[in-house]
Scaffold this active site. Sequence first.
Site, PDB file in Angstrom:
ATOM      1  CB  SER A 175      -1.840  22.561  15.294  1.00  0.00           C
ATOM      2  OG  SER A 175      -2.442  23.829  15.215  1.00  0.00           O
TER       3      SER A 175
ATOM      4  CB  THR B 220      -5.409  24.923   6.611  1.00  0.00           C
ATOM      5  OG1 THR B 220      -5.809  24.156   7.753  1.00  0.00           O
ATOM      6  CG2 THR B 220      -6.621  25.615   6.013  1.00  0.00           C
TER       7      THR B 220
ATOM      8  CB  SER C 216      -5.244  25.675  14.769  1.00  0.00           C
ATOM      9  OG  SER C 216      -5.172  24.289  15.029  1.00  0.00           O
ATOM     10  CB  SER C 217      -7.781  22.411  10.695  1.00  0.00           C
ATOM     11  OG  SER C 217      -7.627  23.185   9.540  1.00  0.00           O
TER      12      SER C 217
END
Length: 959
Positions: A104, A109, A159-160
């Site tokens: 992360s 992304t 953060s995904s």
Amino acid sequence: MAEHESLEFGKADFVLLDQVTMEDFMENLKLRFEKGRIYTYIGEVVVSVNPYKQTALYGKDVIEQYRGRELYERPPHLFAVADAAYKAMKRRAKDTCIVISGESGAGKTEASKYIMQYIAAITNPTQRAEVERVKNVLLKSNCVLEAFGNAKTNRNDNSSRFGKYMDINFDFKGDPTGGHINNYLLEKSRILKQQPGERNFHTFYQLLLGASDALLESLHLSRDPAAYRFTREGANNHSSGSEKCSHRAVADAMTVIGFTSEEIDSVYKILAAILHLGNVCFVATGDDVEVENAELVPYLAELTSTEPESLLNTLLYRTVATGGREVIQKGHSANEANYARDACAKAFYERLFCWIVARINTVIEVKNYDARIHGKNTVIGVLDIYGFEIFDNNSFEQFCINYCNEKLQQLFIELILQQEQEEYQREGIEWQHIEYFNNQIIVDLVEEPHKGIIAVLDEACLTGGKVTDTLFLESMNTRLGKHPHYTSRKLNPADKSMDFGRDFRIKHYAGDVTYSVEGFLDKNKDTLFQDFKRLMYNSADPVLQDMWPEGQQSITEVTKRPLTAATLFKNSIVALVENLASKEPYYVRCIKPNDQKSPLLFDAERCRHQVSYLGLLENVRVRRAGFAYRQPYDRFLLRYKMTCEYTWPNHLMATDREATQALMEQHGFQDDVAYGHTKIFIRTPQTLFTLEQERAQLIPIIVLLLQKAWRGALARKRCRYLRATYTIMSYYKRHKVKSHLLELVERFQAVRSMADYGKGVEWPEPPAVLAQFQENSKLIFRRWRGRQIVKNIPPSDMDQIKAKVAALDVLQGLRKDWGCSRNWGRNYLVSVVENPAMADQFAKRVSALKEKVHFRSVLFSCHVRKINRCNKSTDRAILITDQHLYKLEPRKQYKVMKSIPLSMVTGMSVTSGVDQLVVFHTQNHDGLVVCLHKMQPENDGRVGELVGVMVDHFRSWNV
């Protein structure tokens, strides 16, 4: 090999390191980061370091630099690997995939968005409307999924909190025709609780802080995130301005994708229902449980389109079917009600997220595709998956995520080895066995049927009676105690970093991770009472009905036990790995340089850990198995042919392989290479660097030679152009001159027969070269025309003509009416018409003066009014002969009152008006001021006549 950068930027490909050690790897990675080179290759793998700043690396000009280029032709970049995957898919009609991994905050992304941006930019050159629609939906889907699946954490502002795999379908022309999205392990526990300093999913704050007042009022929400239990932790960690923009962007993206206004309203209602549900509190009153804040129940019923009584009943009770299919209602305890509420909130959000993904898939799926008509349908997959996670407290979610990374790492190494072996086999090069860590033993520890951790966990969840997390740990200790990659405090009492009855440790390929078993059983069971499912299925909202299809089952219906969360996740990862294995993979490995999000700080220990768990060093070793560099012969010669006399500028050998062999033998590198069928394989980087150094020394000489030849060619070309230009100009000038002269002859050839001798003939516009010639021609023509006019004038009128010409010359248009058009009589006093009474007297006076002074002619005579210095006027007359100017007294028989020799006269002054005032200037400054009068007719102006006569006379004197 990628286009070489200066050595100050390190090695653009880790495969070319002198020594494959962690220290050399980290030194090269740090140097490139500090120099702003955030991308580095490992063969065809891109290592990406998050720069934590905006860079000019993704514009249209950069896209054009990588479009259609080979991976090694340009400096390392995400666009290079995206283009390589696209070319492989298009050229060989082979499915490809791009796997993006990292922890992360490492930039996964953003990397996936830039790859999507590149693919969108290079496809659909004909701008087909349907293809543009598909591309737009694919790009907009990122915005929606980020809002509902991403959150602000201590490590990453965006953060995904889920894994995403997107398939993009292409037609035979290479244009996108649709796609499909799979999501993995949404972190739904974040709904209930966040770590200090973190936030819930973005969408909650976008709704509370960005929605209109009217929308919030309809949802019974306030604008303060601190008012809700699920958003209280991140209440002060936001910007209302940015949330408002994000809310509008997400709403617009959902509209573009194809969500109806009713569906968007349902999404907002579900989000509001989750927030209200989190605030529901239960209180025990004797043996019963009640909702403490009962005013929330009508809000929840309205937002979920259910009956308030049914909703309240579901919150406080659960329905149970007995063995005899008798249905009884059992009341919750306060703890059970709280658990059911939280489970419902998590399930609400997870179902909502999965419904959004499914809704997007229905829009972007390939429709009406027939391979017989449209050709082969190929796919590029983009996997944005969470990286290895090691926290202070690692739970069920980290266990699943790290298992996923183990599985993908195993696939990664296997595919790299497979690709290398296949290439060596194709080229006829002997393959050498490579020692590397095979993490299959760790994968088996987790997923092996009946023996692995997941199997033990599922068994504990299925066992009747009171089974706790501690008993689950004891079961693992018993069954896995001898596994070399598993340990716990009970198995290793001396290790005080683990707690008894709580912790176990797995020795992952990326390092040791200690997990706490607390919550493992509950999270794996993922229990949600059937009452909630039936309630939502019977909702009047079609979106909610669609989310809970199992709610239609009867309470007495016997169904199979649902799979546990761990098993479902394992099955999805196994399917993902099989899907990836069927495609040609490309990799992007993302690295987070520091935890402070600084563009300047490089935390070596932090990065070393990521390099380890991403398996990058093993990747370099596999890639360098025997040979560090390989290149097709034609490409190799194109770059290095100038270093050999036999290959520069072009070789004359039968094949490129022979030419390459001659080049290497001339440099003495024949023992450091192997020759495949289409490629040369170079064993050590030093050989390549030597070739590069020689090339770098020769390039300036070649450039100078090319510049010299090119400049000479340009100069000769310019000289030819100039010569041709001057020749054309010469002929053109002749043409223009000839044309102009012919036109002049045509226009003026009949002027002799014209009444005005060509005065009305318009002169043509001359070319620039004949401008002065035309002016001279006009002057000659005017002289000729004047001569023709003068020739026809009688001799008796010549004196008058000369005087008029003289007047015209000196007055220069300053006096409007100067008598040009009338006949000039000059000697007006001798005229009987104008001076009937005294004409004889004047004639006698003139005769007397002529006998006395012997003048030849009278130039001018006229009655005047004389004005003296005192501004008094008296009637007088003037007589001008060719010798004197006389002032006469008419009343005394024109007696001479004053005589001024013309030689004393220095000038005359007249006005520009219609008056007849004349001033004669003399040398002794004793001038004469008169006003001509008694003229017949009265308005007859004689000033111009007087001026013309005097000027003409004086000019004749000078002659």
